[in-house]
Write an enzyme that holds these catalytic residues in place. Structure first.
Site, PDB file in Angstrom:
ATOM      1  N   LYS A  22       0.837  -1.221   0.000  1.00 39.70           N
ATOM      2  CA  LYS A  22       0.000   0.000   0.000  1.00 39.70           C
ATOM      3  C   LYS A  22       0.863   1.258   0.000  1.00 39.70           C
ATOM      4  O   LYS A  22       0.662   2.156  -0.812  1.00 39.70           O
ATOM      5  CB  LYS A  22      -0.895   0.005   1.249  1.00 39.70           C
ATOM      6  CG  LYS A  22      -1.551   1.346   1.518  1.00 39.70           C
ATOM      7  CD  LYS A  22      -2.469   1.311   2.719  1.00 39.70           C
ATOM      8  CE  LYS A  22      -1.868   1.611   4.061  1.00 39.70           C
ATOM      9  NZ  LYS A  22      -1.626   3.020   4.378  1.00 39.70           N
ATOM     10  N   ASN A  23       1.829   1.308   0.934  1.00 41.27           N
ATOM     11  CA  ASN A  23       2.552   2.569   1.112  1.00 41.27           C
ATOM     12  C   ASN A  23       3.609   2.809   0.038  1.00 41.27           C
ATOM     13  O   ASN A  23       4.239   3.874   0.019  1.00 41.27           O
ATOM     14  CB  ASN A  23       3.130   2.647   2.525  1.00 41.27           C
ATOM     15  CG  ASN A  23       2.011   2.807   3.552  1.00 41.27           C
ATOM     16  OD1 ASN A  23       0.875   3.152   3.198  1.00 41.27           O
ATOM     17  ND2 ASN A  23       2.302   2.534   4.815  1.00 41.27           N
ATOM     18  N   ARG A  93      -4.345  10.112   4.108  1.00 41.24           N
ATOM     19  CA  ARG A  93      -3.096  10.814   4.392  1.00 41.24           C
ATOM     20  C   ARG A  93      -2.246  10.965   3.130  1.00 41.24           C
ATOM     21  O   ARG A  93      -1.690  12.012   2.851  1.00 41.24           O
ATOM     22  CB  ARG A  93      -2.356  10.009   5.465  1.00 41.24           C
ATOM     23  CG  ARG A  93      -1.020  10.533   5.881  1.00 41.24           C
ATOM     24  CD  ARG A  93      -1.125  11.599   6.934  1.00 41.24           C
ATOM     25  NE  ARG A  93       0.190  12.017   7.393  1.00 41.24           N
ATOM     26  CZ  ARG A  93       0.421  13.170   7.987  1.00 41.24           C
ATOM     27  NH1 ARG A  93      -0.554  14.019   8.218  1.00 41.24           N
ATOM     28  NH2 ARG A  93       1.641  13.490   8.380  1.00 41.24           N
ATOM     29  N   CYS A 117      -5.847   7.867   9.017  1.00 43.68           N
ATOM     30  CA  CYS A 117      -6.197   7.273  10.304  1.00 43.68           C
ATOM     31  C   CYS A 117      -5.892   8.243  11.443  1.00 43.68           C
ATOM     32  O   CYS A 117      -4.894   8.979  11.381  1.00 43.68           O
ATOM     33  CB  CYS A 117      -5.400   5.980  10.526  1.00 43.68           C
ATOM     34  SG  CYS A 117      -5.967   4.621   9.510  1.00 43.68           S
ATOM     35  N   PRO A 123       0.705  16.521  11.697  1.00 44.64           N
ATOM     36  CA  PRO A 123       0.912  17.721  10.892  1.00 44.64           C
ATOM     37  C   PRO A 123       1.712  17.428   9.620  1.00 44.64           C
ATOM     38  O   PRO A 123       2.230  16.317   9.456  1.00 44.64           O
ATOM     39  CB  PRO A 123       1.705  18.639  11.830  1.00 44.64           C
ATOM     40  CG  PRO A 123       2.360  17.736  12.817  1.00 44.64           C
ATOM     41  CD  PRO A 123       1.556  16.472  12.894  1.00 44.64           C
ATOM     42  N   ILE A 124       1.835  18.432   8.734  1.00 44.25           N
ATOM     43  CA  ILE A 124       2.656  18.235   7.530  1.00 44.25           C
ATOM     44  C   ILE A 124       3.764  19.306   7.450  1.00 44.25           C
ATOM     45  O   ILE A 124       4.213  19.665   6.374  1.00 44.25           O
ATOM     46  CB  ILE A 124       1.816  18.201   6.229  1.00 44.25           C
ATOM     47  CG1 ILE A 124       1.057  19.516   6.006  1.00 44.25           C
ATOM     48  CG2 ILE A 124       0.861  17.025   6.212  1.00 44.25           C
ATOM     49  CD1 ILE A 124       0.596  19.663   4.546  1.00 44.25           C
ATOM     50  N   ASP A 125       4.177  19.790   8.637  1.00 50.18           N
ATOM     51  CA  ASP A 125       5.185  20.858   8.662  1.00 50.18           C
ATOM     52  C   ASP A 125       6.508  20.449   7.998  1.00 50.18           C
ATOM     53  O   ASP A 125       7.170  21.269   7.367  1.00 50.18           O
ATOM     54  CB  ASP A 125       5.429  21.316  10.109  1.00 50.18           C
ATOM     55  CG  ASP A 125       5.810  20.162  11.024  1.00 50.18           C
ATOM     56  OD1 ASP A 125       5.035  19.179  11.087  1.00 50.18           O
ATOM     57  OD2 ASP A 125       6.875  20.213  11.654  1.00 50.18           O
ATOM     58  N   ASP A 307       3.476   0.274  12.263  1.00 52.72           N
ATOM     59  CA  ASP A 307       2.286  -0.301  11.619  1.00 52.72           C
ATOM     60  C   ASP A 307       2.085  -1.776  11.974  1.00 52.72           C
ATOM     61  O   ASP A 307       1.104  -2.387  11.553  1.00 52.72           O
ATOM     62  CB  ASP A 307       2.364  -0.122  10.091  1.00 52.72           C
ATOM     63  CG  ASP A 307       2.252   1.338   9.692  1.00 52.72           C
ATOM     64  OD1 ASP A 307       1.805   2.148  10.517  1.00 52.72           O
ATOM     65  OD2 ASP A 307       2.630   1.663   8.552  1.00 52.72           O
ATOM     66  N   ILE A 329       6.577   6.416  17.409  1.00 53.20           N
ATOM     67  CA  ILE A 329       6.267   7.280  16.257  1.00 53.20           C
ATOM     68  C   ILE A 329       5.042   8.166  16.542  1.00 53.20           C
ATOM     69  O   ILE A 329       5.104   9.375  16.350  1.00 53.20           O
ATOM     70  CB  ILE A 329       5.991   6.436  14.981  1.00 53.20           C
ATOM     71  CG1 ILE A 329       7.109   5.412  14.740  1.00 53.20           C
ATOM     72  CG2 ILE A 329       5.758   7.337  13.766  1.00 53.20           C
ATOM     73  CD1 ILE A 329       8.443   5.967  14.314  1.00 53.20           C
ATOM     74  N   ARG A 399      -8.992  -0.421   3.934  1.00 54.03           N
ATOM     75  CA  ARG A 399      -8.137   0.613   3.321  1.00 54.03           C
ATOM     76  C   ARG A 399      -6.789   0.019   2.934  1.00 54.03           C
ATOM     77  O   ARG A 399      -6.115   0.551   2.063  1.00 54.03           O
ATOM     78  CB  ARG A 399      -7.835   1.727   4.336  1.00 54.03           C
ATOM     79  CG  ARG A 399      -9.017   2.517   4.763  1.00 54.03           C
ATOM     80  CD  ARG A 399      -8.595   3.513   5.789  1.00 54.03           C
ATOM     81  NE  ARG A 399      -7.826   4.539   5.097  1.00 54.03           N
ATOM     82  CZ  ARG A 399      -7.795   5.806   5.455  1.00 54.03           C
ATOM     83  NH1 ARG A 399      -8.456   6.209   6.491  1.00 54.03           N
ATOM     84  NH2 ARG A 399      -7.087   6.670   4.785  1.00 54.03           N
TER      85      ARG A 399
HETATM   86  N1  EPU Z   1       5.143  14.247  11.496  1.00 52.86           N
HETATM   87  C1  EPU Z   1       5.185  15.587  11.814  1.00 52.86           C
HETATM   88  N2  EPU Z   1       5.273  16.486  10.794  1.00 52.86           N
HETATM   89  C2  EPU Z   1       5.305  16.110   9.491  1.00 52.86           C
HETATM   90  C3  EPU Z   1       5.266  14.745   9.159  1.00 52.86           C
HETATM   91  C4  EPU Z   1       5.186  13.828  10.195  1.00 52.86           C
HETATM   92  O1  EPU Z   1       5.157  15.961  12.985  1.00 52.86           O
HETATM   93  O2  EPU Z   1       5.379  16.992   8.628  1.00 52.86           O
HETATM   94  C5  EPU Z   1       5.066  13.257  12.581  1.00 52.86           C
HETATM   95  C6  EPU Z   1       3.809  12.389  12.480  1.00 52.86           C
HETATM   96  O3  EPU Z   1       2.718  13.016  13.129  1.00 52.86           O
HETATM   97  C7  EPU Z   1       4.256  11.118  13.146  1.00 52.86           C
HETATM   98  C8  EPU Z   1       5.739  11.022  12.780  1.00 52.86           C
HETATM   99  O4  EPU Z   1       6.128  12.341  12.428  1.00 52.86           O
HETATM  100  O5  EPU Z   1       4.134  11.239  14.525  1.00 52.86           O
HETATM  101  C9  EPU Z   1       6.071  10.089  11.620  1.00 52.86           C
HETATM  102  O6  EPU Z   1       5.250  10.387  10.524  1.00 52.86           O
HETATM  103  P1  EPU Z   1       5.637   9.994   9.035  1.00 52.86           P
HETATM  104  O7  EPU Z   1       5.646  11.248   8.245  1.00 52.86           O
HETATM  105  O8  EPU Z   1       6.870   9.150   9.032  1.00 52.86           O
HETATM  106  O9  EPU Z   1       4.396   9.123   8.636  1.00 52.86           O
HETATM  107  P2  EPU Z   1       3.466   9.265   7.378  1.00 52.86           P
HETATM  108  O10 EPU Z   1       4.310   9.478   6.175  1.00 52.86           O
HETATM  109  O11 EPU Z   1       2.370  10.208   7.635  1.00 52.86           O
HETATM  110  C10 EPU Z   1       3.569   6.757   6.721  1.00 52.86           C
HETATM  111  C11 EPU Z   1       2.572   5.664   6.511  1.00 52.86           C
HETATM  112  C12 EPU Z   1       1.979   5.259   7.845  1.00 52.86           C
HETATM  113  C13 EPU Z   1       3.108   4.826   8.775  1.00 52.86           C
HETATM  114  C14 EPU Z   1       4.163   5.935   8.899  1.00 52.86           C
HETATM  115  C15 EPU Z   1       5.368   5.536   9.715  1.00 52.86           C
HETATM  116  C16 EPU Z   1       1.713   6.155   4.317  1.00 52.86           C
HETATM  117  C17 EPU Z   1       0.586   6.601   3.496  1.00 52.86           C
HETATM  118  N3  EPU Z   1       1.520   6.142   5.633  1.00 52.86           N
HETATM  119  O12 EPU Z   1       2.839   7.834   7.307  1.00 52.86           O
HETATM  120  O13 EPU Z   1       1.165   4.137   7.548  1.00 52.86           O
HETATM  121  O14 EPU Z   1       2.580   4.581  10.049  1.00 52.86           O
HETATM  122  O15 EPU Z   1       4.612   6.303   7.570  1.00 52.86           O
HETATM  123  O16 EPU Z   1       5.978   4.414   9.170  1.00 52.86           O
HETATM  124  O17 EPU Z   1       2.765   5.798   3.808  1.00 52.86           O
HETATM  125  C18 EPU Z   1      -0.531   2.580   7.879  1.00 52.86           C
HETATM  126  O18 EPU Z   1      -0.214   2.061   6.805  1.00 52.86           O
HETATM  127  O19 EPU Z   1      -1.323   2.031   8.690  1.00 52.86           O
HETATM  128  C19 EPU Z   1       0.035   3.865   8.260  1.00 52.86           C
HETATM  129  C20 EPU Z   1      -0.484   4.634   9.215  1.00 52.86           C
END
Ligand code: EPU
Length: 430
Positions: A22-23, A93, A117, A123-125, A307, A329, A399
């Site tokens: 998926k990811n 996301r 989820c 956030p996306i900062d 995950d 995380i 999903r």
């Molecule tokens: N974070 C921030 N700011 C940002 C980006 C992330 O504070 O700009 C924080 C997040 O809130 C979190 C941590 O940093 O606490 C890590 O987030 P990350 O960006 O690594 O996660 P993601 O890219 O949003 C992907 C997967 C998730 C998986 C995480 C960690 C996708 C679509 N989602 O999320 O998958 O948990 O990496 O490996 O690729 C799932 O498949 O069930 C799932 C939640």
């Protein structure tokens, strides 16, 4: 509305084939829009997040054709630089990858803030910091992100992440492949799907080096071409089946996997008494003896994946002794523990730490999934529990898991997917 009904207590036996990741699929589908051409993507999982992502790119003008169950053709020649559909964007996301892609291809992007989820604040900062380093002006206004490259094209730069982010690493890669000059991402995430995306983009003509390490170098190119590409198998789906056979006992062959990607998961199950035999593309997983407790800390790859945290916790609920789970995380990934407690699990949660005291058995109960992996954990608990378990809110599970019911049935589980009629739903509310 749909529910799963599971009669637990059957050992799992047989073989199961793992679907595409998926990811990896989500950013690869988005990345196909970087070429003004046609891409054929193979091993695409049939899950609702992929359906949504295909809807998002269709809305931008891509032509999407399903060639067969797992192959999708994406023709990006008609893609226009218009805002992505707000509703579809808010549903998941990974929709934020459209920002990197549109910014890279057209020099500007307008998209709703992403959903996904509920695992605490997400956030996306870090994504925004990366886009800004590449010369974009980014504004968040009224729930939408407005990003535009000064001078119309992004310019390569050094991007340093204070904390690792999978999504921000991917988004900066997507934005940087068509930028002018070199981008260096430091403290990048190393997940297998980051390497898969880099391989896909490189096969299209991008110049990305170092994916899978913590420094990724990207030399911008003028354009990318269409390719045929096959997505890697899903590490977390494979890990979920490992957890299931650990919980029920038995022996299963997990086919179509990259065993290297599963080492960080298998090592924990080995500590618990689960046995593995590895081949080039399969893993035989067996549990015949008792389950031992262990401690788990989730970390970015190659650490134990967050995950897989709910699924291994479900197994630890019936292991001998006390286990400690530390979530490294997310702020809030233990909501499902309340559901496990309904089944007789002994768990104490304090912030990002959960202490599980193993019990001899779980008993079937009526449960609700709170997110994708929580849903998978409840299925595992239901499979090993005494009696009948009903799980609602399974749209979360769907999903990210293709054909989860038929795959478990193929391993001998007694599990059904039942469509609820209005009366059942009312009875449930009452
Ligand atoms: N974070 C921030 N700011 C940002 C980006 C992330 O504070 O700009 C924080 C997040 O809130 C979190 C941590 O940093 O606490 C890590 O987030 P990350 O960006 O690594 O996660 P993601 O890219 O949003 C992907 C997967 C998730 C998986 C995480 C960690 C996708 C679509 N989602 O999320 O998958 O948990 O990496 O490996 O690729 C799932 O498949 O069930 C799932 C939640």
């Amino acid at each position: 509305m749909t529910k799963y009904v599971i009669n637990g207590g059957r050992q799992l036996r047989g073989s199961v084939s793992i679907s595409g990741a998926k990811n990896a699929a989500l950013p690869i589908i988005a990345g196909a829009l970087l070429a003004n051409d046609v891409c054929r993507i193979e091993n695409v999982p049939k899950i609702s997040d992929v359906t949504l992502m295909l809807e998002v790119i269709r809305g931008l003008g891509a032509k999407v054709r399903l060639i067969n169950k797992s192959t999708v053709e994406i023709d990006s020649r008609g893609v226009r630089d218009i805002p992505a559909d707000d509703d579809a964007m808010r549903e998941m996301r990974a929709s934020y990858y459209m920002i990197g892609v549109m910014l890279g291809r057209f020099g500007h992007a307008v998209a709703a803030m992403p959903g996904g989820c509920d695992l605490g604040v997400r956030p996306i900062d870090r994504h925004i910091k990366g886009f800004e380093a590449l010369g974009a002006d980014v504004e968040v206004n009224g729930g939408r992100v407005y990003a535009s490259a000064k001078g119309g094209r992004l310019v390569g730069a050094k991007v340093y992440f204070d904390d690792i982010s999978v999504g921000a690493t991917i988004n900066v890669m997507l934005a940087a492949v068509l930028a002018e000059g070199q981008t260096v991402i430091e403290n990048s995430a190393k997940e297998p799907h980051i390497v898969d995306l880099a391989n896909f983009l490189n096969s299209m003509g991008a110049d990305i080096k170092g994916a899978g390490t913590d420094v990724i170098r990207i030399r911008g190119v003028e354009s990318l071409r269409g390719v045929t590409y096959s997505i890697i198998p899903d590490q977390i789906e494979a890990g979920t089946f490992m957890a299931a056979v650990a919980a029920t006992g038995g022996e299963i062959m997990i086919k179509n996997v990259i065993p290297k990607h599963l080492e960080c998961i298998a090592v924990k199950f080995e500590e618990m008494g689960v046995e593995f035999e590895k081949g080039d593309e399969y893993m035989l997983v067996r549990r015949t003896g008792k389950l031992e407790s262990t401690n788990v800390r989730t970390l970015p790859y190659p650490g134990f994946p967050t995950d897989m945290q709910p699924q291994i916790s479900a197994v630890l609920c019936i292991s001998e002794g006390t286990s400690m789970i530390t979530e490294g995380i997310y702020d809030n990934r233990f909501k499902y523990m309340d559901e496990l407690k309904r089944m007789g699990a002994k768990v104490q949660v304090d912030g990002k730490v959960a202490v599980i005291e193993g019990v001899k058995k779980l008993t079937g109960a009526k449960l609700r999934a709170s997110d994708l992996r929580a849903g998978a954990a409840l299925v595992i608990a239901g499979l090993c529990a005494d009696g009948c378990t009903e799980i609602r809110n399974v749209h979360f599970t769907e999903r990210g898991y293709e054909d989860i019911i038929s795959k478990f049935k193929g391993l001998g589980a007694d599990i059904e997917r039942v469509e609820l009629v209005e009366q059942d739903e009312m009875a449930d509310v009452g």
